[in-house]
Scaffold this motif. Structure first.
Motif, PDB file in Angstrom:
ATOM      1  N   ARG A  88       7.020  -4.324  -0.064  1.00 58.95           N
ATOM      2  CA  ARG A  88       6.516  -3.206   0.204  1.00 58.95           C
ATOM      3  C   ARG A  88       6.775  -1.645   0.882  1.00 58.95           C
ATOM      4  O   ARG A  88       5.738  -0.709   1.405  1.00 58.95           O
ATOM      5  CB  ARG A  88       6.179  -4.344   2.051  1.00 58.95           C
ATOM      6  N   ALA A  89       8.127  -1.288   1.599  1.00 53.46           N
ATOM      7  CA  ALA A  89       8.561  -0.286   1.727  1.00 53.46           C
ATOM      8  C   ALA A  89       8.636   0.390   0.813  1.00 53.46           C
ATOM      9  O   ALA A  89       8.519   2.030   1.146  1.00 53.46           O
ATOM     10  CB  ALA A  89       9.852  -0.388   2.199  1.00 53.46           C
ATOM     11  N   ARG A  90       8.662  -0.251  -0.887  1.00 50.60           N
ATOM     12  CA  ARG A  90       8.255   0.933  -1.565  1.00 50.60           C
ATOM     13  C   ARG A  90       7.172   1.490  -2.500  1.00 50.60           C
ATOM     14  O   ARG A  90       7.068   2.705  -2.778  1.00 50.60           O
ATOM     15  CB  ARG A  90       9.340   0.459  -2.831  1.00 50.60           C
ATOM     16  N   GLY A  91       6.246   0.790  -1.411  1.00 51.46           N
ATOM     17  CA  GLY A  91       4.870   0.982  -1.675  1.00 51.46           C
ATOM     18  C   GLY A  91       4.238   1.004  -3.312  1.00 51.46           C
ATOM     19  O   GLY A  91       3.745   1.099  -4.109  1.00 51.46           O
ATOM     20  N   ILE A  92       5.019  -0.311  -3.445  1.00 43.97           N
ATOM     21  CA  ILE A  92       4.385  -0.831  -5.069  1.00 43.97           C
ATOM     22  C   ILE A  92       3.456  -1.334  -5.082  1.00 43.97           C
ATOM     23  O   ILE A  92       3.343  -3.094  -4.020  1.00 43.97           O
ATOM     24  CB  ILE A  92       5.845  -1.718  -5.686  1.00 43.97           C
ATOM     25  N   GLU A  93       2.261  -1.493  -5.052  1.00 46.59           N
ATOM     26  CA  GLU A  93       1.102  -1.241  -5.320  1.00 46.59           C
ATOM     27  C   GLU A  93       0.237  -1.834  -6.252  1.00 46.59           C
ATOM     28  O   GLU A  93      -0.326  -2.690  -6.108  1.00 46.59           O
ATOM     29  CB  GLU A  93      -0.052  -0.596  -3.622  1.00 46.59           C
ATOM     30  N   THR A  94       0.559  -0.808  -7.031  1.00 43.81           N
ATOM     31  CA  THR A  94      -0.732  -0.343  -7.857  1.00 43.81           C
ATOM     32  C   THR A  94      -0.586  -1.836  -9.534  1.00 43.81           C
ATOM     33  O   THR A  94       0.841  -2.071  -9.738  1.00 43.81           O
ATOM     34  CB  THR A  94      -1.148   0.225  -8.689  1.00 43.81           C
ATOM     35  N   GLU A  95      -0.886  -2.142 -10.374  1.00 41.82           N
ATOM     36  CA  GLU A  95      -0.856  -2.533 -11.398  1.00 41.82           C
ATOM     37  C   GLU A  95       0.694  -1.627 -12.271  1.00 41.82           C
ATOM     38  O   GLU A  95       1.255  -2.190 -12.652  1.00 41.82           O
ATOM     39  CB  GLU A  95      -1.694  -2.861 -12.147  1.00 41.82           C
ATOM     40  N   ALA A  96       0.551  -0.409 -12.273  1.00 36.89           N
ATOM     41  CA  ALA A  96       1.344   0.457 -12.851  1.00 36.89           C
ATOM     42  C   ALA A  96       2.783   0.740 -12.020  1.00 36.89           C
ATOM     43  O   ALA A  96       3.807   0.596 -12.461  1.00 36.89           O
ATOM     44  CB  ALA A  96       1.022   2.322 -12.411  1.00 36.89           C
TER      45      ALA A  96
END
Length: 216
Positions: free
Chosen positions: A83-91
């Protein structure tokens, strides 16, 4: 003793009380800041355990026992970092898997480090994302952001816990209401976080930072 348990600090308090005043003063002058930091770090770990157990939907002793393990703290840290690193997309998740693979390659070149971590070559190799496992990781994430196959979650956490420990912690967190486990038609188990575990972890970190800041 679990990774979050600590020796009874009262023993050290009694020892300090038995010391001569001049020796106590000298010791504090030398290690005062470090002792304060240690106290705050222990407070933060204990606070995490207390909050997780208090937020658990299960009061089962075995479940609570697993929640107190160091591995639960590590799992919470993992989800917090997503969450904190903003890992959201497939990439994003693909890049994380590639970095994980590179980490595995690097530690396999350092036998001494693998010994220190207690990781065998076989375990390291099995944790790598391959042409078979990488597509599954990406597909699940693409279909539902945050969804990770339980076996792939164990791969990503290879350096801090075994596959069986990962399974045990995930099951306990699911019974506690922090995670959801969903079996797929292919026999795999998808794991989803509802955000509670990483929020508790983040709030404990924030409170730790504020305690240290206020002291200074």
């Amino acid at each position: 003793m679990s990774g979050i348990d600590h020796p009874d600090s009262s023993q050290f308090c009694k020892f300090r009380a038995s010391m001569k005043k001049d020796k106590v003063a000298t010791t504090l002058a030398t290690w005062d800041e470090e002792l304060a930091l240690l106290e705050n770090l222990r407070w933060s770990r204990k606070e995490f355990v207390d909050r997780v157990c208090a937020s658990s939907q299960s009061a089962d002793a075995k479940v609570l026992g697993v929640l107190r393990l160091e591995a639960t703290y590590q799992l919470a840290e993992f989800y917090f970092l997503l969450r904190a690193r903003g890992i959201e997309t497939e990439a994003d998740i693909e890049r994380l898997a590639e970095l994980h693979n590179q980490y595995v390659v690097d530690i396999m070149k350092d036998a001494a480090k693998m010994d220190r971590l207690g990781i065998s070559r076989e375990r390291a190799l099995e944790s790598m994302f391959t042409a078979d496992t990488m597509p599954r990781l990406l597909q699940h994430w693409r279909e539902s952001v945050g969804a990770i196959d339980q076996s792939n979650l164990a791969r990503l956490l290879m350096s801090v816990m075994s596959t069986e420990t990962c399974r045990k912690v995930v099951v306990a967190c699911a019974e506690s209401g922090f995670l959801e486990r969903k079996r797929t038609p292919y026999g795999t188990v998808l794991v989803f976080s509802n955000g509670t575990l990483e929020t508790i972890f983040g709030n404990c970190l924030r409170d730790l930072r504020m305690r240290i800041t206020d002291r200074n």
